[in-house]
Design a protein around this motif. Structure first.
Motif, PDB file in Angstrom:
ATOM      1  N   LEU A  28       0.826  -1.203   0.000  1.00  0.00           N
ATOM      2  CA  LEU A  28       0.000   0.000   0.000  1.00  0.00           C
ATOM      3  C   LEU A  28       0.865   1.259   0.000  1.00  0.00           C
ATOM      4  CD1 LEU A  28      -2.992   0.763   0.034  1.00  0.00           C
ATOM      5  CD2 LEU A  28      -2.868   0.849   2.531  1.00  0.00           C
ATOM      6  N   GLY A  32       0.789   3.945  -2.854  1.00  0.00           N
ATOM      7  CA  GLY A  32       0.189   5.196  -2.416  1.00  0.00           C
ATOM      8  C   GLY A  32       1.088   6.410  -2.484  1.00  0.00           C
ATOM      9  N   TRP A  37       5.951   4.644  -6.267  1.00  0.00           N
ATOM     10  CA  TRP A  37       5.028   4.304  -7.346  1.00  0.00           C
ATOM     11  C   TRP A  37       5.659   4.556  -8.703  1.00  0.00           C
ATOM     12  CZ3 TRP A  37       1.314   1.453  -8.922  1.00  0.00           C
ATOM     13  CH2 TRP A  37       0.533   1.805 -10.015  1.00  0.00           C
ATOM     14  N   ARG A 177      -4.797   2.292  -9.001  1.00  0.00           N
ATOM     15  CA  ARG A 177      -4.269   3.648  -9.206  1.00  0.00           C
ATOM     16  C   ARG A 177      -4.208   4.056 -10.677  1.00  0.00           C
ATOM     17  NH1 ARG A 177       0.567   6.868  -6.034  1.00  0.00           N
ATOM     18  NH2 ARG A 177       0.604   8.657  -7.449  1.00  0.00           N
TER      19      ARG A 177
END
Length: 232
Positions: A28, A32, A37, A177
């Protein structure tokens, strides 16, 4: 071969509950926060383009190749009818591939088939490498495949289990996402050739419907995957 097959299908013991929870939190955080990412998003792109490629083969479209770019975008080149069910299913498969792959991986993890899961990922990466048509794409697949191979050859079983758990959660969370990012780009009219907009041109449904459908499948995959891996 009998020994290899027995090694492949052996069942590992269930992980401790805290390992499952911590692995979910790590995934996560990766999804996040912006910096991790940006580094890891290319892995979701590999799954995305792999989904396009697999569906193209299943619908008997001619697969020209796959390109992965340094900005974490990608494209799968196919030939065939520009309309029809084959083209629609191929366009649908991209955003659905990461969460559904994560759901399948969650099922294998819940069954204790960690070794089978890791070898399956390596096989998929090798198959995809044969379809790559640019240097950066080949490089990123070689690096990823090399890391998976090193995990198989040198990491103990408990480390493989932890990496597998983080990867499963990453696929499940990471499938959401890009869909949110897609909708933000569509609102600013920066994604006129996105999968959702291509599907809108191929069918009578608007692009927003497909964004919602992608998101619905991704959320359902997260919920069912969490249910499968629930340590309690």
């Amino acid at each position: 071969m009998d020994k290899f097959w027995a090694h492949l299908i052996k069942v590992q013991p269930d992980p401790d509950p805290w390992v499952v929870v911590v692995s979910a939190l790590v995934a996560l955080v990766i999804v996040g926060f912006r910096m991790p990412w940006q580094v890891s998003r290319g892995l979701i792109t590999i799954a995305h383009e792999g989904g396009h490629a697999l569906m193209a083969l299943l619908t008997r479209r001619k697969l020209e190749g796959i390109r992965l770019h340094s900005d974490t975008s990608g494209v799968t080149l196919t030939r065939g009818r520009p309309t029809g069910p084959g083209m629609v299913l191929t366009a649908l498969a991209g955003y659905l591939a990461p969460p559904l792959l994560g759901l399948g991986a969650a099922w294998l993890t819940e069954q204790g088939r960690i070794t089978l899961l890791v070898w399956g990922v390596l096989l998929l990466l090798v198959c995809m490498l044969l379809l790559i048509r640019n240097l950066y794409g080949a490089l990123i697949l070689l690096v990823t495949g090399g890391a998976v191979f090193a995990l198989i050859m040198y990491a103990p079983a408990d480390i493989q289990q932890v990496v597998a758990l983080v990867s499963v959660w990453f696929l499940l969370f990471g499938g959401i996402r890009p869909i949110i990012e897609l909708q933000h780009k569509r609102r600013r009219r920066q994604a006129r050739d996105s999968d959702a907009d291509q599907l809108a041109r191929l069918t009578f449904l608007p692009g927003g419907f497909y964004v919602f459908f992608f998101l619905l499948v991704s959320l359902a995959s997260v919920l069912f995957g969490a249910y499968l891996m629930n340590p309690l």
